[in-house]
Design a protein around this motif. Structure first.
Motif, PDB file in Angstrom:
ATOM      1  N   ARG A 184     -17.720   5.144  11.631  1.00 44.91           N
ATOM      2  CA  ARG A 184     -17.673   6.465  10.556  1.00 44.91           C
ATOM      3  C   ARG A 184     -17.888   4.585   8.652  1.00 44.91           C
ATOM      4  NH1 ARG A 184     -14.536  10.519   8.026  1.00 44.91           N
ATOM      5  NH2 ARG A 184     -17.206  10.481   7.077  1.00 44.91           N
ATOM      6  N   TYR A 185     -17.115   3.758   9.281  1.00 43.00           N
ATOM      7  CA  TYR A 185     -16.893   2.984   8.186  1.00 43.00           C
ATOM      8  C   TYR A 185     -18.619   2.268   8.437  1.00 43.00           C
ATOM      9  CZ  TYR A 185     -12.411   3.263   8.067  1.00 43.00           C
ATOM     10  OH  TYR A 185     -10.557   3.382   7.613  1.00 43.00           O
ATOM     11  N   ARG A 186     -19.099   1.812   7.049  1.00 44.81           N
ATOM     12  CA  ARG A 186     -20.277   2.103   6.929  1.00 44.81           C
ATOM     13  C   ARG A 186     -20.112   0.340   6.729  1.00 44.81           C
ATOM     14  NH1 ARG A 186     -21.541   5.601   2.218  1.00 44.81           N
ATOM     15  NH2 ARG A 186     -19.633   4.977   1.345  1.00 44.81           N
ATOM     16  N   ASP A 187     -19.501  -0.763   6.470  1.00 47.49           N
ATOM     17  CA  ASP A 187     -18.845  -1.857   7.172  1.00 47.49           C
ATOM     18  C   ASP A 187     -17.111  -2.011   7.005  1.00 47.49           C
ATOM     19  OD1 ASP A 187     -18.915  -4.124   7.347  1.00 47.49           O
ATOM     20  OD2 ASP A 187     -20.618  -4.827   6.193  1.00 47.49           O
ATOM     21  N   TRP A 188     -16.625  -2.189   8.749  1.00 51.28           N
ATOM     22  CA  TRP A 188     -15.881  -1.874   8.904  1.00 51.28           C
ATOM     23  C   TRP A 188     -15.009  -3.521   8.290  1.00 51.28           C
ATOM     24  CZ3 TRP A 188     -11.006   0.955   9.949  1.00 51.28           C
ATOM     25  CH2 TRP A 188     -10.285   0.271  10.876  1.00 51.28           C
ATOM     26  N   GLU A 189     -15.807  -4.672   8.536  1.00 49.70           N
ATOM     27  CA  GLU A 189     -15.384  -5.919   8.307  1.00 49.70           C
ATOM     28  C   GLU A 189     -15.350  -6.831   7.245  1.00 49.70           C
ATOM     29  OE1 GLU A 189     -13.988  -8.145  10.949  1.00 49.70           O
ATOM     30  OE2 GLU A 189     -14.919  -6.655  11.918  1.00 49.70           O
ATOM     31  N   ARG A 190     -15.820  -5.890   6.274  1.00 52.38           N
ATOM     32  CA  ARG A 190     -15.951  -5.566   4.764  1.00 52.38           C
ATOM     33  C   ARG A 190     -15.101  -5.588   4.522  1.00 52.38           C
ATOM     34  NH1 ARG A 190     -21.365  -7.408   1.425  1.00 52.38           N
ATOM     35  NH2 ARG A 190     -22.445  -8.392   3.340  1.00 52.38           N
ATOM     36  N   ALA A 191     -14.797  -4.094   4.796  1.00 53.04           N
ATOM     37  CA  ALA A 191     -13.477  -2.727   4.631  1.00 53.04           C
ATOM     38  C   ALA A 191     -12.413  -3.938   5.085  1.00 53.04           C
ATOM     39  CB  ALA A 191     -13.047  -1.725   5.231  1.00 53.04           C
ATOM     40  N   ARG A 192     -12.375  -4.312   5.751  1.00 52.84           N
ATOM     41  CA  ARG A 192     -11.351  -5.262   6.240  1.00 52.84           C
ATOM     42  C   ARG A 192     -11.002  -5.979   5.681  1.00 52.84           C
ATOM     43  NH1 ARG A 192     -12.163  -8.192  12.085  1.00 52.84           N
ATOM     44  NH2 ARG A 192      -9.544  -8.159  11.840  1.00 52.84           N
ATOM     45  N   ASP A 193     -12.085  -6.914   5.240  1.00 55.76           N
ATOM     46  CA  ASP A 193     -11.749  -8.447   3.586  1.00 55.76           C
ATOM     47  C   ASP A 193     -11.359  -7.269   2.513  1.00 55.76           C
ATOM     48  OD1 ASP A 193     -13.531  -9.865   5.302  1.00 55.76           O
ATOM     49  OD2 ASP A 193     -15.092 -10.134   4.718  1.00 55.76           O
ATOM     50  N   ALA A 194     -11.756  -5.933   2.048  1.00 59.35           N
ATOM     51  CA  ALA A 194     -11.379  -5.243   0.813  1.00 59.35           C
ATOM     52  C   ALA A 194      -9.801  -5.225   1.312  1.00 59.35           C
ATOM     53  CB  ALA A 194     -12.163  -4.449   0.508  1.00 59.35           C
ATOM     54  N   ALA A 195      -9.101  -4.585   2.432  1.00 61.51           N
ATOM     55  CA  ALA A 195      -7.676  -4.368   2.653  1.00 61.51           C
ATOM     56  C   ALA A 195      -6.419  -6.187   2.579  1.00 61.51           C
ATOM     57  CB  ALA A 195      -7.728  -4.089   3.869  1.00 61.51           C
ATOM     58  N   SER A 196      -7.254  -6.721   2.870  1.00 64.43           N
ATOM     59  CA  SER A 196      -7.084  -7.800   3.146  1.00 64.43           C
ATOM     60  C   SER A 196      -6.646  -8.892   1.635  1.00 64.43           C
ATOM     61  CB  SER A 196      -7.708  -9.173   4.305  1.00 64.43           C
ATOM     62  OG  SER A 196      -7.291 -10.248   4.241  1.00 64.43           O
ATOM     63  N   LEU A 197      -8.089  -8.974   0.686  1.00 64.41           N
ATOM     64  CA  LEU A 197      -7.674  -8.692  -0.647  1.00 64.41           C
ATOM     65  C   LEU A 197      -6.264  -8.714  -1.221  1.00 64.41           C
ATOM     66  CD1 LEU A 197     -10.826 -10.460  -1.736  1.00 64.41           C
ATOM     67  CD2 LEU A 197      -8.831 -11.835  -1.868  1.00 64.41           C
ATOM     68  N   ALA A 198      -6.719  -7.290  -1.243  1.00 62.18           N
ATOM     69  CA  ALA A 198      -5.540  -6.010  -1.577  1.00 62.18           C
ATOM     70  C   ALA A 198      -4.065  -6.663  -1.933  1.00 62.18           C
ATOM     71  CB  ALA A 198      -6.061  -4.723  -1.539  1.00 62.18           C
ATOM     72  N   LYS A 199      -3.880  -6.985  -0.165  1.00 64.90           N
ATOM     73  CA  LYS A 199      -2.646  -7.199  -0.564  1.00 64.90           C
ATOM     74  C   LYS A 199      -2.274  -8.562  -0.382  1.00 64.90           C
ATOM     75  CE  LYS A 199       0.757  -5.898   1.521  1.00 64.90           C
ATOM     76  NZ  LYS A 199       1.767  -5.235   0.957  1.00 64.90           N
ATOM     77  N   TRP A 200      -3.335  -9.683  -0.211  1.00 61.28           N
ATOM     78  CA  TRP A 200      -2.973 -10.782  -0.779  1.00 61.28           C
ATOM     79  C   TRP A 200      -2.390 -11.129  -2.429  1.00 61.28           C
ATOM     80  CZ3 TRP A 200      -5.953 -13.942  -4.234  1.00 61.28           C
ATOM     81  CH2 TRP A 200      -6.159 -15.047  -4.052  1.00 61.28           C
TER      82      TRP A 200
ATOM     83  N   PRO B 242      -3.532 -20.712   0.698  1.00 66.03           N
ATOM     84  CA  PRO B 242      -5.171 -20.598  -0.304  1.00 66.03           C
ATOM     85  C   PRO B 242      -5.644 -19.060   0.557  1.00 66.03           C
ATOM     86  CG  PRO B 242      -4.986 -21.010   2.339  1.00 66.03           C
ATOM     87  CD  PRO B 242      -3.112 -20.490   1.834  1.00 66.03           C
ATOM     88  N   LYS B 243      -6.542 -18.857  -0.479  1.00 73.93           N
ATOM     89  CA  LYS B 243      -6.762 -17.166  -0.184  1.00 73.93           C
ATOM     90  C   LYS B 243      -7.156 -16.771   1.278  1.00 73.93           C
ATOM     91  CE  LYS B 243      -9.976 -14.996  -3.630  1.00 73.93           C
ATOM     92  NZ  LYS B 243     -11.345 -14.767  -4.172  1.00 73.93           N
ATOM     93  N   PRO B 244      -7.337 -15.557   1.496  1.00 74.06           N
ATOM     94  CA  PRO B 244      -7.559 -15.549   2.979  1.00 74.06           C
ATOM     95  C   PRO B 244      -8.864 -15.757   3.572  1.00 74.06           C
ATOM     96  CG  PRO B 244      -7.395 -13.361   2.133  1.00 74.06           C
ATOM     97  CD  PRO B 244      -6.940 -14.205   1.449  1.00 74.06           C
ATOM     98  N   HIS B 245      -8.735 -15.889   3.910  1.00 72.55           N
ATOM     99  CA  HIS B 245     -10.131 -16.021   4.908  1.00 72.55           C
ATOM    100  C   HIS B 245     -11.037 -15.416   5.409  1.00 72.55           C
ATOM    101  CE1 HIS B 245     -12.785 -19.378   7.092  1.00 72.55           C
ATOM    102  NE2 HIS B 245     -13.145 -18.242   8.002  1.00 72.55           N
ATOM    103  N   LEU B 246     -12.229 -14.870   4.546  1.00 73.78           N
ATOM    104  CA  LEU B 246     -12.535 -13.621   4.593  1.00 73.78           C
ATOM    105  C   LEU B 246     -13.868 -13.464   5.620  1.00 73.78           C
ATOM    106  CD1 LEU B 246     -12.121 -12.546   1.062  1.00 73.78           C
ATOM    107  CD2 LEU B 246     -10.831 -11.581   3.191  1.00 73.78           C
ATOM    108  N   LYS B 247     -14.874 -12.933   6.416  1.00 76.80           N
ATOM    109  CA  LYS B 247     -15.797 -12.773   6.830  1.00 76.80           C
ATOM    110  C   LYS B 247     -17.507 -12.856   6.202  1.00 76.80           C
ATOM    111  CE  LYS B 247     -13.946 -13.577  11.031  1.00 76.80           C
ATOM    112  NZ  LYS B 247     -13.455 -12.644  12.257  1.00 76.80           N
ATOM    113  N   THR B 248     -16.632 -12.047   4.691  1.00 77.60           N
ATOM    114  CA  THR B 248     -17.444 -11.932   3.594  1.00 77.60           C
ATOM    115  C   THR B 248     -17.669 -11.793   2.145  1.00 77.60           C
ATOM    116  OG1 THR B 248     -16.786  -9.456   3.246  1.00 77.60           O
ATOM    117  CG2 THR B 248     -17.919  -9.704   4.847  1.00 77.60           C
ATOM    118  N   ASP B 249     -18.608 -11.358   1.585  1.00 77.60           N
ATOM    119  CA  ASP B 249     -18.089 -12.568   0.043  1.00 77.60           C
ATOM    120  C   ASP B 249     -17.496 -11.119  -1.005  1.00 77.60           C
ATOM    121  OD1 ASP B 249     -20.134  -9.864   0.588  1.00 77.60           O
ATOM    122  OD2 ASP B 249     -21.553 -11.078  -0.571  1.00 77.60           O
ATOM    123  N   ALA B 250     -16.470 -10.341   0.274  1.00 74.44           N
ATOM    124  CA  ALA B 250     -15.677  -9.694  -0.643  1.00 74.44           C
ATOM    125  C   ALA B 250     -14.832 -10.096  -2.111  1.00 74.44           C
ATOM    126  CB  ALA B 250     -14.180  -8.655  -0.089  1.00 74.44           C
ATOM    127  N   ASN B 251     -14.766  -9.448  -3.428  1.00 74.48           N
ATOM    128  CA  ASN B 251     -14.047  -9.633  -4.002  1.00 74.48           C
ATOM    129  C   ASN B 251     -12.668  -8.919  -4.568  1.00 74.48           C
ATOM    130  OD1 ASN B 251     -15.176 -12.377  -5.619  1.00 74.48           O
ATOM    131  ND2 ASN B 251     -17.713 -10.791  -5.422  1.00 74.48           N
TER     132      ASN B 251
END
Ligand code: SF4
Lengths: 226, 462
Positions: B42-58, A21-30
């Motif tokens: 300094r990150y404007r949104d660390w949690e979303r940045a984590r999402d982006a990092a996670s998606l890049a690897k996924w 599954p797609k990672p469980h994300l906290k936000t709406d990142a694409n």
């Protein structure tokens, strides 16, 4: 016996038959163009050139790199010559570039265009290396050097001091832009080395106490023209 | 009991009781917490940045075959040579062959955990090559003859006095208690070795499919020198290190530095594409990459835990782990310590011998919170416990679960059992309990309540 490559690919294809599954994300990142999508979430690199320069100065100070701002090329030569005299440099290596030749000529010590007749032993004996760069990242205080703009791979890391001379127009807001710029400039003919240098070389390996000058330069100067 | 478990239990018991050493580790990590929080702010949104990092690897790991094909095609187009290794032995053989063909004598290495995984130094030394680790921490550990304590901070447990003694013994230098002077001793010692080495061996933090470049992250400049001066550059990397494009690095590089070391960016982040190009004045004549499977595809075939392959080896999960901080890195007996090591080692080396690591967790979830690519670490430790119980339940597991099953389905038996237990608890407190020795050594049984929970519930005045 099948070869390792096809074996590994067969294992991968077999393993990926079951989807994760797609990672469980906290936000709406694409997924997509990461640097554009993620840009507003990462540290700020400044919206205007002035804002970027302010951020750059702050970052460099925190990294213990020295920023020297000068109005023109003549002032840049003067600044580097003063540095050389103050630090008592005996031998200085520089990258063969039109911006740097007049600066090298103005130094009160022995200078050597390192990429014209490269010799690693001789480079090891130099007090300082002077190079240009590809771009400068305000967001992180990073300087992007490459084997094309910095006299190869060793000149920016082997001597004890590294001096970068650049134009203020080379400052970009963030890492994404620096990478995009390098891609646009070199296409699929990338220099064999591209390196983001963020402050002088450092280590915290002994009791996590910061020491500058582990293997690379102990001192890093950015002379920014304009 | 497998050896690995016996060693783990012994080391863990000794280390957890060493208050001095624990205080030293806590102090060493203190500065890290402060810097990490400053940088995160300094990150404007660390949690979303984590999402982006996670998606890049996924997206790279879940399309691994295509992304690897693209990477290797581009790597070869840039003039590099690609080698594939199914396991550690094949990887060692490939590297030995390159060294032999080159008639090499001296080899300099920069930090590379994958080379620890395949025990490369041993193999090279046995074959007669001089091998020197150039990362300061790894250099110290090499002189000590000890495995790294932490895969990012290899000698964080060693006090300066011990390092000074070590240098006096091996390098003949005068004793000093200044970290700066100690660093300079290593710097001076290693300089000439770079210049003389024929082969430089590095790891890789990311393999960029789009351009065929490898990305190496380091602070000291030793990897830069290792890839600049010797005639041959060999990079050793797990196959899971690929990312799709350069763009992904604009998120991953800063996050790796901030999560792992509390820096905005690690000092040198370098992209290499091939050997020295025409017109370049230095750099190696040959550039090889060895791509290693070594059971990574086994982890890949488990969709539930596949995300453990997203790991960028930042070390953040170790730095926040209460178990790591108390028992230290050496007790694990693994290449990768801490929570991520406890998750992947059973996959890489066998669940049976390494399942005890799944218990090396308080399940507090600090690791999962710290992970910049959002790997669900503490749940994976639970998954491993479940898998182990399924795969090879111990006699105790079986007896306990069957017994529990039997009792819980019969309320009268459960109630009677509870009554007996409450009545005999004061007695039990005095007896050595089977299976509970280690637990009871530092704990007391609680006092028995006068009523069961069900009775209390029934009798409450609501
Ligand atoms: S699991 Fe996450 S936190 Fe731990 S080392 Fe890997 S990337 Fe870092």
């Amino acid at each position: 016996m099948s070869d390792a490559r096809s074996d590994i690919f067969a294992r991968i294809r077999e393993a990926l038959k079951v989807k994760a599954p797609k990672p469980h994300l906290k936000t709406d990142a694409n997924p997509g163009k990461t640097s554009t999508v993620a840009k507003p979430w990462l540290p700020d690199g400044g919206e205007t050139a002035d804002a970027s320069l302010t951020i750059l100065a702050e970052q460099l100070a925190k990294l213990k790199a020295v920023l020297i701002r000068v109005p023109d090329k003549a002032a840049a030569a003067k600044a580097v010559a003063e540095l050389s005299a103050a630090k008592n440099w005996k031998k200085v290596a520089f990258h063969g570039h039109e911006l740097l030749r007049p600066i090298a000529a103005s130094l009160p010590c022995e200078t050597w265009e390192a990429d014209a007749s490269f010799d690693k032993q001789r480079l090891e004996g130099c007090d300082a290396g002077i190079t240009t760069c590809e771009s400068i990242v305000a967001q992180l205080g990073s300087i992007l050097v490459s084997s094309a703009t910095s006299g190869g791979r060793a000149l920016s890391v082997l001597p004890h001091v590294h001096v970068v001379v650049a134009e203020a127009s080379q400052v970009v807001p963030d890492l994404g832009e620096a990478l995009a710029l390098a891609k646009a400039r070199h296409g699929d003919q990338m220099p064999s080395m591209l390196s983001f240098i963020t402050g002088p070389s450092r280590t915290g390996d002994i009791e996590r106490i910061l020491v500058l000058g582990a293997h690379g330069p102990k001192e890093l100067y950015l002379v920014l023209i304009g | 009991m497998p050896d690995s478990k016996a060693i783990f239990l012994k080391d863990a018991t000794v280390n957890a009781a060493d208050g001095d050493q624990r205080a030293f580790i806590r102090k060493a990590l203190g500065g890290y917490y402060t810097n990490r929080d400053l940088q995160k702010a300094r990150y404007r949104d660390w949690e979303r940045a984590r999402d982006a990092a996670s998606l890049a690897k996924w997206s790279a790991v879940n399309d691994l075959a295509n992304v690897l094909e693209k990477f290797t095609a581009n790597f070869e187009r840039n003039g590099g040579v690609v080698h594939w290794a199914r396991d550690a032995a094949e990887a060692r053989a490939i590297i030995l062959k390159i060294a032999e063909d080159a008639k090499a004598k001296a080899i300099v290495k920069s930090k590379c955990m994958t080379s620890e995984e395949i025990h490369l130094n041993d193999a090279l030394e046995k074959a007669g090559y001089g091998v020197v680790e150039s990362d300061l921490g790894e250099f110290i550990q090499q002189l000590r003859g000890e495995a790294p304590y932490h895969f990012v901070f290899p000698c964080m447990h060693v006090k300066r006095e011990a390092i000074s003694e070590l240098f006096t013994k091996h390098l003949g230098t005068a004793p000093t208690d200044s970290p700066e002077e100690l660093t300079m001793i290593a710097r001076r010692h290693l300089r000439q070795l770079y210049v003389d080495a024929d082969i430089g061996i590095t790891g890789a933090n990311f393999l960029v499919a789009e351009t065929g470049q490898i990305s190496i992250t380091e602070n000291e400049g030793n990897a830069r020198l290792t890839a600049a001066l010797p005639r041959i550059h060999i990079a050793l990397s797990g196959i899971e290190k690929v990312v799709n494009n350069l763009d992904d690095l604009s998120v991953l590089l800063p996050m790796l530095a901030t999560a792992g070391a509390g820096q905005p960016m690690t000092c040198y982040n370098t992209l290499y594409s091939g050997p020295r190009k025409k017109g370049e004045c230095d750099g190696p004549e040959e550039f090889h990459i060895v791509l290693l499977d070594n059971a990574r595809t086994r982890l890949l075939s488990d969709p539930e835990q596949r995300d453990a392959l997203h790991c960028i080896r930042c070390g953040a999960c170790l730095n926040v782990c209460p178990i790591f901080k108390n028992i230290g890195g050496l007790a694990y007996g693994t290449t990768y310590q801490g929570p991520i090591g406890s998750v992947i080692t059973p996959h890489l080396r066998g669940l049976k011998q390494w399942n005890h690591l799944s218990g090396a967790s308080s399940l507090c979830g600090a690791c999962t919170d710290a992970c910049p690519v959002r790997i669900d670490l503490h749940h994976h430790l639970l998954h491993n416990r479940r898998n182990a119980a399924k795969e090879s339940p111990t006699l105790f597991d079986r007896a306990f679960h069957n017994g529990f099953n039997f009792v819980i389905k019969r309320p009268w038996l459960f109630a009677t059992g509870g009554r007996i237990f409450r009545a005999t608890l004061p007695l039990l407190q005095k007896l050595p309990l089977p299976y509970m020795g280690a637990w009871m050594k530092t704990r007391d049984l609680p006092k028995a309540p006068s009523q069961s929970f069900r009775d209390q519930w029934k009798n409450q005045n609501v």
